[in-house]
Design an enzyme around this catalytic site. Structure first.
Site, mmCIF file in Angstrom:
data_model
loop_
_atom_site.group_PDB
_atom_site.id
_atom_site.type_symbol
_atom_site.label_atom_id
_atom_site.label_comp_id
_atom_site.label_asym_id
_atom_site.label_seq_id
_atom_site.Cartn_x
_atom_site.Cartn_y
_atom_site.Cartn_z
ATOM 1 C CD GLU B 60 -1.433 -1.241 -11.180
ATOM 2 O OE1 GLU B 60 -1.490 -1.779 -10.051
ATOM 3 O OE2 GLU B 60 -0.540 -0.437 -11.486
ATOM 4 C CG PHE B 83 4.961 1.347 -18.186
ATOM 5 C CD1 PHE B 83 5.611 1.543 -19.404
ATOM 6 C CD2 PHE B 83 5.141 2.263 -17.178
ATOM 7 C CE1 PHE B 83 6.438 2.641 -19.584
ATOM 8 C CE2 PHE B 83 5.969 3.366 -17.357
ATOM 9 C CZ PHE B 83 6.619 3.550 -18.560
ATOM 10 C CG HIS B 129 8.858 0.086 -17.587
ATOM 11 N ND1 HIS B 129 9.334 -0.644 -16.522
ATOM 12 C CD2 HIS B 129 8.285 1.189 -17.038
ATOM 13 C CE1 HIS B 129 9.067 0.009 -15.390
ATOM 14 N NE2 HIS B 129 8.433 1.109 -15.669
HETATM 15 C C1 LIG Z 1 2.021 -2.603 -10.128
HETATM 16 C C2 LIG Z 1 2.693 -1.368 -10.566
HETATM 17 N N1 LIG Z 1 1.949 -0.311 -10.939
HETATM 18 C C3 LIG Z 1 2.518 0.828 -11.355
HETATM 19 C C4 LIG Z 1 3.869 0.939 -11.401
HETATM 20 C C5 LIG Z 1 4.533 2.239 -11.902
HETATM 21 N N2 LIG Z 1 5.214 2.907 -10.816
HETATM 22 C C6 LIG Z 1 6.536 2.766 -10.628
HETATM 23 S S1 LIG Z 1 7.032 3.517 -9.244
HETATM 24 C C7 LIG Z 1 5.483 4.064 -8.870
HETATM 25 C C8 LIG Z 1 5.254 4.866 -7.629
HETATM 26 C C9 LIG Z 1 5.609 4.104 -6.411
HETATM 27 O O1 LIG Z 1 5.438 4.893 -5.278
HETATM 28 P P1 LIG Z 1 5.919 4.392 -3.845
HETATM 29 O O2 LIG Z 1 5.380 3.060 -3.569
HETATM 30 O O3 LIG Z 1 5.581 5.463 -2.888
HETATM 31 O O4 LIG Z 1 7.480 4.220 -3.973
HETATM 32 P P2 LIG Z 1 8.573 5.343 -4.267
HETATM 33 O O5 LIG Z 1 8.716 5.421 -5.752
HETATM 34 O O6 LIG Z 1 8.115 6.603 -3.652
HETATM 35 O O7 LIG Z 1 9.810 4.805 -3.639
HETATM 36 C C10 LIG Z 1 4.596 3.657 -9.845
HETATM 37 C C11 LIG Z 1 3.166 3.982 -9.840
HETATM 38 C C12 LIG Z 1 4.629 -0.186 -11.014
HETATM 39 N N3 LIG Z 1 5.953 -0.180 -11.048
HETATM 40 N N4 LIG Z 1 4.013 -1.305 -10.598
#
Ligand SMILES: Cc1ncc(C[n+]2csc(CCOP(=O)(O)OP(=O)(O)O)c2C)c(N)n1
Ligand SMILES: Cc1ncc(C[n+]2csc(CCOP(=O)(O)OP(=O)(O)O)c2C)c(N)n1
Ligand SMILES: [Mg+2]
Ligand SMILES: [Mg+2]
Lengths: 363, 326, 363, 326
Positions: B60, B83, B129
């Site tokens: 971010e 979010f 969220h």
């Molecule tokens: C700081 C932050 N930014 C965005 C999100 C929204 N978000 C939730 S899961 C996700 C993807 C995460 O990918 P990864 O680290 O590969 O984990 P996976 O879901 O594949 O287990 C995102 C962008 C978040 N939870 N936290």
């Protein structure tokens, strides 16, 4: 067990501490005219640095961060840039800003505590000093994205310190630059200290250059007191970036010869011996020796240069002291393109307010 | 043209801005092929290509800082924070850089960017969220904060935000994304920033609100009307700077003001509006300025969300209390 | 030019896709009792995962993030931990939490949208699910600092995703762990996707394991569908950490076999073929084949296990559905150790408020 | 015992906390051999060693997140953010984790940490060293915000903050660090959190303020007394939660209230206090609640700082305006 990837970090140096060639010299070492010009820039910058310290001591300037010791990095990197490139600096790159064309007067005005000093006449596209460590690494990614998006052959150069390599934004930025293969060169001045924290306490990584591996981009170490080596690695990285080859990280080894800023007393946390030893490796004498040995520089030229520097600095200082003080209106007039109606009364009140010439500097 | 939802209106404004100005670039997590987790950027990748609709890594600070650099170079980046609960790390870049670039360089560089992010609770999602951070954002000098509450206002205000020469934080009420539809002509007409919208007129009380709470507030006004109580309902829309003139004029008429906010009670935009009334509207007031707000606690997980944030009932009963005063 | 540092990233695998040994097996592969126990955990976790999806679809649970496909990583890593270690997880580590002793009921309560589900009876010291990507990496550093400070032989294990490796906090945390040589193991589940963003778009780095080089700590890649390999690298890293050898990063290669969450539809952005191919490499069948071949597992045992899993899950679900709903007081009662007087009236108001059973879940 | 400055009082409290409780650990940039850029941690490394007085890398999110992990393990970390202008990146960790850990786990884990940071303008430093972010911090549920204004209050409140079982953001008025001295016995006695301090009593007006502005406000009260106008001067001290009872009681007596803040005018703690008065003190008020604040602009570089923030004159003239009302 199979090895899936291998990496090496290379280090580059051409001039030894006495300014003698140590090994085969690169092409750019033969361009003595340019090296002489870089020498002039370094000498002007160091004289100016001394003046800044003096002005601060006598209450005519705000807190100042000396760049003494890193002049070769600043001028070497800038010498590899084109005017249309963008430079993003911290508070310790006054030398680089001078080399880019920012005027002595503008730098005085800025360090005197007045935003007008960041409204450079030249170079219009360079970024103002960034104080919040490593946050500008992300701006550099955005600038480089814009260059690539517009298919302009321009490069963003982002300078930061060894301490800054611990900030998350540095990694986020390198990673982004790698993903989009952006025209950007990160230059870390490893001056061994982040205020009182030595390089070894900043990270367990053996080199800072290897941090590039985390982003899948090239990283290289260079002797930052050797302007030939700095210029050489900078030219290489800039050319690759300009021609679509993507970003790079350069770690330039040097030493912070001064206190962190005028508000600091480095003798509290590091030994005089260490500083004395570091002075032996400083970049200006080294380049002078090289130029003298090449017959590209002479004592009379040196004297003339010193005189000219001192005249330029004197003139700029006089202009600075005579410069009209900032008016309260300037706090409001560039907050937005047009001041929102809601704040109009505040501007009026500020303009009516009791007078304050703002000339006192207590820190 | 069929009526569209708020999130479709956002999509329509983004498409129009992209079509009209090559300098507009969209960035964010999953804004490309996925079209954004709420589908606000649906179809934009296909139409405008991956250089203009850019999937970013999960970073971010990079996204925000990048937008600042792009904007300084004259692009008009529109970033999506997935979010608002993940947008707190952006406060540093917005406050220390986006809001300062123009001032810092005395006009040489500027920062025409938009940071879009879904806001507010009520959709029963996982933790983080359901945030209402507008009060923090609205405290940042040099930045505008805009929060539409209907499809047509989302369309017009987003176009205005993208066209604005300075940084705008554009908050979108998640709960309203698909809750109702409106006819929104795709006429490219921006709506004015820095201006409240009076959605309903009355004489007994002024109800001031923004974002998703506009809905509960309008419902409350309707219910109250059945009791013969009529209300001005003001959608603040731009939270920084505040159009206090419209609010003060209404309170001068009604003499009573209830502010409805989904954010926690202490601090924030509701406090600023009430403070302004205490300073410049005192003589108009027949009754205390009352706030209907979420409690001063952590947003609970979904099962208690409904007990945390205000509902129509809380608005109605507070208005009754306000009218009973004096 | 001299090379100042060199690095290699190694990758480890013992079981092939059919569960046959590929090369010399490590010591831990001989401990068939443990592997059988891990198999049981994986099967329970996968059945539970299916139940969670079903409950969500029928509106009896909130948004849920399936862990299907990564069971070997979760149980392999946890099998290398001691009870007194601390586990820090994301939303996708339900399997790891189960393996640590968090109950099915607690997990149901949590995903049902109620904080009481994170007040684990066991393990009291593990951390609650962290939703804000990579922020818990820093907590892990603090926990590990506390262990070292108190001279306790405990290790903090921090699990994160491939997408999380782009966040600045991940690098800041690895760097800090390196500086203080803390007992901490970072485990990245590289499941190839971060919602709709594929691994290749997340970074230009060839491996995620090499990100460790930026912090000067060891990094290793492992086949995350091979529980033997996961357990082997985890044991190695944990033992080193526990005995003062400092932190490490493990990249475990796997695949997200489900949608990102129940609010996602992965068919929008990835091909069915890719998912079908990934199912061939999934970890449970692989381990079953190995255990069957070793004579450590049988069809009747399989049937008994499935029956027992379904009974446990059934019982937990019933307990969940019968669990008394959360009361508004719980929003206030753990805000601070003692509710500040200023908020007392708010608690009262909330307790008086109109009733709301909170059982609807629209997302 | 010789009188000491505010920063020396901070140092004394830190030393005492370290001496009394092995769980107390100090972390931050340059807190070790340098003793902190303001010398708040001077001598502590020598006395307590590098495991308890820890120089960190430049990584504010790590420092804050680490403290959260340490606190969850039962340590009592006290972190120093070098300047509050660099603390915005910590909002995410403070809001999304520190303030939530206890609630999230329903009491299983908690977060007894203190985040100290120098605040406020007036020392003529470079950019970002003059911030007043307290309004943002005071909007965070689950977190206390404390802002002392004298050596003795710094000592007692810091001890209380460190002893508190929950997270506290402890803001220190940079401008007052060395401006004056007080006798502060090193008696280990905490001062109460969540409580205002009435520094001066009067009957004509209530002056409410905190941090460095306490000084200008007291000066204004003195000047006004010479004109026969007497004021209650209230140092709010804990900005979240607010002790509104003390403020309301004073306003019930004086009928007039002027709030003095160094933060930008719109939003923030001053707004919350005024809003509370508009809600619960309306009948006491003879005059509008007035705010003396910094302008709604970016903190300017040092030469104009004095024209940005309130000074004694602005306080005095606003009080006169307030008294002239009605
Ligand atoms: C700081 C932050 N930014 C965005 C999100 C929204 N978000 C939730 S899961 C996700 C993807 C995460 O990918 P990864 O680290 O590969 O984990 P996976 O879901 O594949 O287990 C995102 C962008 C978040 N939870 N936290
Ligand atoms: C985000 C942030 N944190 C802290 C500071 C305070 N600070 C100013 S300079 C400095 C040290 C920087 O060290 P380094 O990056 O090595 O650069 P150098 O000063 O040596 O040029 C610190 C911690 C800051 N400016 N920004
Ligand atoms: Mg340095
Ligand atoms: Mg993933």
């Amino acid at each position: 067990m199979p090895v899936v990837s291998r990496f090496e970090i290379e280090s580059r140096q051409y001039l030894d501490e006495q300014g003698r060639a140590c090994g085969a010299m690169p092409e750019c070492a033969r361009d003595l005219a340019t090296l002489t010009e870089l020498y002039r820039q370094m000498v002007l910058a160091r004289s100016f640095d001394q003046k800044m310290l003096a002005l601060q001591r006598t209450g005519q300037l705000g807190t100042f961060a000396s760049g003494v010791g890193k002049e070769a990095i600043d001028v070497g990197v800038v010498s590899a840039m084109k005017p249309e490139d963008a430079l993003l600096v911290t508070y310790r790159e006054t030398t680089a800003q001078l080399a880019r064309g920012v005027s002595l007067l503008e730098l005085l005005i800025y360090w005197g505590g007045d935003e007008r000093g960041s409204n450079f006449a030249v170079p219009r596209g360079d970024y103002p000093v960034c104080i919040t460590i490593a946050s500008h690494c992300c701006h550099a990614v955005g600038a480089a994205y814009a260059f690539k998006y517009r298919k302009q052959p321009r490069v963003a150069v982002c300078m930061l310190g060894d301490g800054a390599t611990s900030k998350g934004e540095f990694y986020e930025a390198m990673n982004g630059a790698g993903i989009w293969r952006l025209p950007i060169v990160f230059v870390v001045t490893n001056n061994q200290w982040a205020i009182s924290v030595p390089r070894a306490a900043q990270t367990a990584a053996q080199t800072l250059a290897q941090k590039a591996i985390a982003a899948g981009i090239p990283g290289i170490q260079v002797d930052g007191n050797d302007v030939v080596a700095v210029r050489d690695v900078a030219l290489e990285a800039m050319e690759r970036a300009r021609s679509g080859g993507g970003p790079a990280l350069i770690e330039a080894l040097s030493y912070r010869l001064a206190d962190h800023t005028t508000a600091d007393d480095a003798s509290r946390y590091r030994s005089a011996d260490e500083v004395v030893a570091a002075w032996k490796r400083e970049p200006i004498g080294r380049l002078r020796n090289y130029l003298l040995a090449q017959g590209a520089w002479s004592r009379p030229e040196e004297e003339a240069l010193l005189k000219s520097c001192s005249e330029q600095i004197q003139a700029a200082t006089q202009a600075y002291l005579a410069h009209p003080p900032p008016q309260p209106a300037q706090m409001f007039d560039h907050l937005h393109a047009v001041l929102p109606a809601a704040w109009a009364w505040q501007r009026e009140e500020a303009l009516d307010g009791s007078s304050h010439d703002g000339s006192d500097h207590t820190r | 043209m069929a009526p569209i939802t708020l999130v479709e209106a956002v999509n329509m404004a983004l498409a129009r801005a992209l079509a009209e100005d090559d300098d507009v670039v969209i960035l964010g997590q999953d804004v490309g092929v996925d079209g954004g987790v709420f589908r606000a950027t649906l179809g934009l990748l296909d139409r405008f290509g991956p250089e203009r609709v850019v999937d970013t890594p999960i970073a971010e600070q990079l996204i925000t800082g990048m937008a600042i650099g792009m904007a300084a170079e004259g692009l008009r980046p529109v970033i999506e924070m997935q979010f608002s609960g993940f947008a707190y790390t952006c406060i540093d870049q917005m406050l220390n850089h986006a809001g300062r670039m123009r001032h810092r360089t005395q006009g040489r560089l500027s920062c025409p960017m938009v940071l879009r992010t879904p806001c507010g609770a009520g959709i029963h999602p996982p933790e983080h969220h359901s945030e209402s951070p507008e009060g923090m954002f609205a405290h940042i000098p040099g930045v505008r904060v805009v929060y539409p509450s209907s499809p047509s206002r989302a369309y017009g205000l987003l176009l205005a935000a993208i066209a604005d020469p300075d940084p705008v934080i554009f908050l979108e009420p998640t709960r309203l994304y698909r809750l109702f539809k409106e006819d929104v002509p795709d006429d490219g007409k921006p709506l004015p920033l820095d201006t409240c919208f009076t959605l309903r007129e009355g004489s007994d009380v002024t109800l001031v609100t923004w974002g998703a709470m506009v809905r509960e507030t309008l419902q409350a006004a309707e219910r109250l009307e059945q009791e013969g109580i009529t209300a001005d309902v003001i959608d603040v829309a731009t939270l920084r700077p505040l159009d206090m003139d419209t609010i003060l004029a209404s309170v001068a008429k009604t003499g009573r003001c209830v502010i409805v906010t989904e954010a926690v009670r202490s601090g924030g935009v509701a406090a600023e509006i009430a403070a302004h009334l205490a300073e410049h509207g005192l003589l108009s007031l027949f009754a205390p300025v009352m706030r209907v707000a979420s409690y001063d606690i952590v947003v609970p997980l979904s099962r208690l969300e409904g007990r945390y944030m205000p509902d129509t009932e809380r608005v109605v009963s507070t208005v009754r209390k306000c009218l009973a005063f004096g």
